[in-house]
Design a protein around this motif. Sequence first.
Motif, PDB file in Angstrom:
ATOM      1  N   GLU A 193      37.150  46.105  23.505  1.00  0.00           N
ATOM      2  CA  GLU A 193      36.205  46.023  24.626  1.00  0.00           C
ATOM      3  C   GLU A 193      35.922  44.573  24.991  1.00  0.00           C
ATOM      4  N   ILE A 194      35.854  43.715  23.989  1.00  0.00           N
ATOM      5  CA  ILE A 194      35.612  42.289  24.229  1.00  0.00           C
ATOM      6  C   ILE A 194      36.799  41.661  24.958  1.00  0.00           C
ATOM      7  N   LEU A 195      37.998  41.975  24.507  1.00  0.00           N
ATOM      8  CA  LEU A 195      39.197  41.449  25.171  1.00  0.00           C
ATOM      9  C   LEU A 195      39.290  41.942  26.609  1.00  0.00           C
ATOM     10  N   CYS A 196      38.972  43.209  26.808  1.00  0.00           N
ATOM     11  CA  CYS A 196      39.000  43.800  28.144  1.00  0.00           C
ATOM     12  C   CYS A 196      38.004  43.094  29.064  1.00  0.00           C
ATOM     13  N   THR A 197      36.802  42.822  28.557  1.00  0.00           N
ATOM     14  CA  THR A 197      35.783  42.126  29.341  1.00  0.00           C
ATOM     15  C   THR A 197      36.246  40.728  29.729  1.00  0.00           C
ATOM     16  N   TYR A 198      36.824  40.020  28.783  1.00  0.00           N
ATOM     17  CA  TYR A 198      37.318  38.677  29.073  1.00  0.00           C
ATOM     18  C   TYR A 198      38.406  38.714  30.145  1.00  0.00           C
ATOM     19  N   LEU A 199      39.400  39.547  29.939  1.00  0.00           N
ATOM     20  CA  LEU A 199      40.545  39.590  30.852  1.00  0.00           C
ATOM     21  C   LEU A 199      40.177  40.072  32.246  1.00  0.00           C
ATOM     22  N   ASN A 200      39.119  40.831  32.351  1.00  0.00           N
ATOM     23  CA  ASN A 200      38.691  41.325  33.658  1.00  0.00           C
ATOM     24  C   ASN A 200      37.855  40.312  34.437  1.00  0.00           C
ATOM     25  N   ASN A 201      37.497  39.196  33.814  1.00  0.00           N
ATOM     26  CA  ASN A 201      36.615  38.252  34.502  1.00  0.00           C
ATOM     27  C   ASN A 201      37.079  36.798  34.503  1.00  0.00           C
ATOM     28  N   VAL A 202      38.069  36.479  33.709  1.00  0.00           N
ATOM     29  CA  VAL A 202      38.513  35.086  33.645  1.00  0.00           C
ATOM     30  C   VAL A 202      39.218  34.707  34.954  1.00  0.00           C
ATOM     31  N   TYR A 203      39.160  33.411  35.270  1.00  0.00           N
ATOM     32  CA  TYR A 203      39.749  32.921  36.526  1.00  0.00           C
ATOM     33  C   TYR A 203      41.204  32.515  36.308  1.00  0.00           C
ATOM     34  N   PHE A 204      42.079  32.962  37.212  1.00  0.00           N
ATOM     35  CA  PHE A 204      43.509  32.691  37.123  1.00  0.00           C
ATOM     36  C   PHE A 204      43.996  31.753  38.221  1.00  0.00           C
ATOM     37  N   GLY A 205      43.100  31.187  38.995  1.00  0.00           N
ATOM     38  CA  GLY A 205      43.547  30.373  40.118  1.00  0.00           C
ATOM     39  C   GLY A 205      43.898  31.246  41.311  1.00  0.00           C
ATOM     40  N   LYS A 206      44.158  30.618  42.434  1.00  0.00           N
ATOM     41  CA  LYS A 206      44.529  31.313  43.674  1.00  0.00           C
ATOM     42  C   LYS A 206      43.513  32.402  44.049  1.00  0.00           C
ATOM     43  N   SER A 207      42.237  32.113  43.799  1.00  0.00           N
ATOM     44  CA  SER A 207      41.124  33.025  44.127  1.00  0.00           C
ATOM     45  C   SER A 207      41.197  34.355  43.384  1.00  0.00           C
ATOM     46  N   ALA A 208      41.910  34.384  42.263  1.00  0.00           N
ATOM     47  CA  ALA A 208      42.078  35.621  41.504  1.00  0.00           C
ATOM     48  C   ALA A 208      41.214  35.621  40.250  1.00  0.00           C
ATOM     49  N   TYR A 209      40.176  36.441  40.270  1.00  0.00           N
ATOM     50  CA  TYR A 209      39.356  36.659  39.083  1.00  0.00           C
ATOM     51  C   TYR A 209      39.750  37.990  38.457  1.00  0.00           C
ATOM     52  N   GLY A 210      40.088  37.954  37.193  1.00  0.00           N
ATOM     53  CA  GLY A 210      40.467  39.170  36.500  1.00  0.00           C
ATOM     54  C   GLY A 210      41.955  39.423  36.559  1.00  0.00           C
TER      55      GLY A 210
END
Length: 213
Positions: free
Chosen positions: A119-136
């Motif tokens: 659940e913690i990993l899922c929360t992180y991956l769903n909200n971290v910023y990847f650049g190009k206006s892509a969150y998650g």
Amino acid sequence: MGSVFAISSLKDTKVINKEILKESYISSEVVPDNEIPKYLKDALVSIEDERFYEHKGIDIISLTRSLLHNIFSDTTQGGSTIEMQISKNLLTSDDRNMKRKIKDIYYATQMDKFMTKDEILCTYLNNVYFGKSAYGVGKASKVYFGKNVQDLTLAQSAMLVGITNSPAKYKEHREAKKRQEVILYKMKELGYIDEEEYSQAISENVPFKSEIE
């Protein structure tokens, strides 16, 4: 004095739970845990927090090492766990001060009490910023590779995780490939993939969507 400072830093913290975290989500395209490839989670743990499954929200070894490094070096080094990064992204701020760090430590230990590691990993991956206006990762997998996250290969998973370290730098394919190779080697070193998987992923052609359109 240290205890007084710590108590003062925590005076405006709040009780958190899964619902409060979800209300703070940045991404509008949330991917369920069962649709996130194991390779993606393993890549994240390998490069960001290799003792993730052993600690309870804080990694004393990393925190101590980063503190000593910051005292005796002109450069700074982080010691944040994945839980602490979630706290910074969703609950506190980007402020570079000790008060924020103490709050992140507190929230990180709380997360480990009511959330599973997945659940913690899922929360992180769903909200971290990847650049190009892509969150998650849901949005990022489409922006970079034109596919749903559950369809990512090992090579693509490692490349996406690498982008989060410095989106401004790694959104460029050449730099992202270099970072991907570091992550794949780390995954092999820690036993998440074997030699054959490593060799196949290293040699796989992984162009960004923007390069083939």
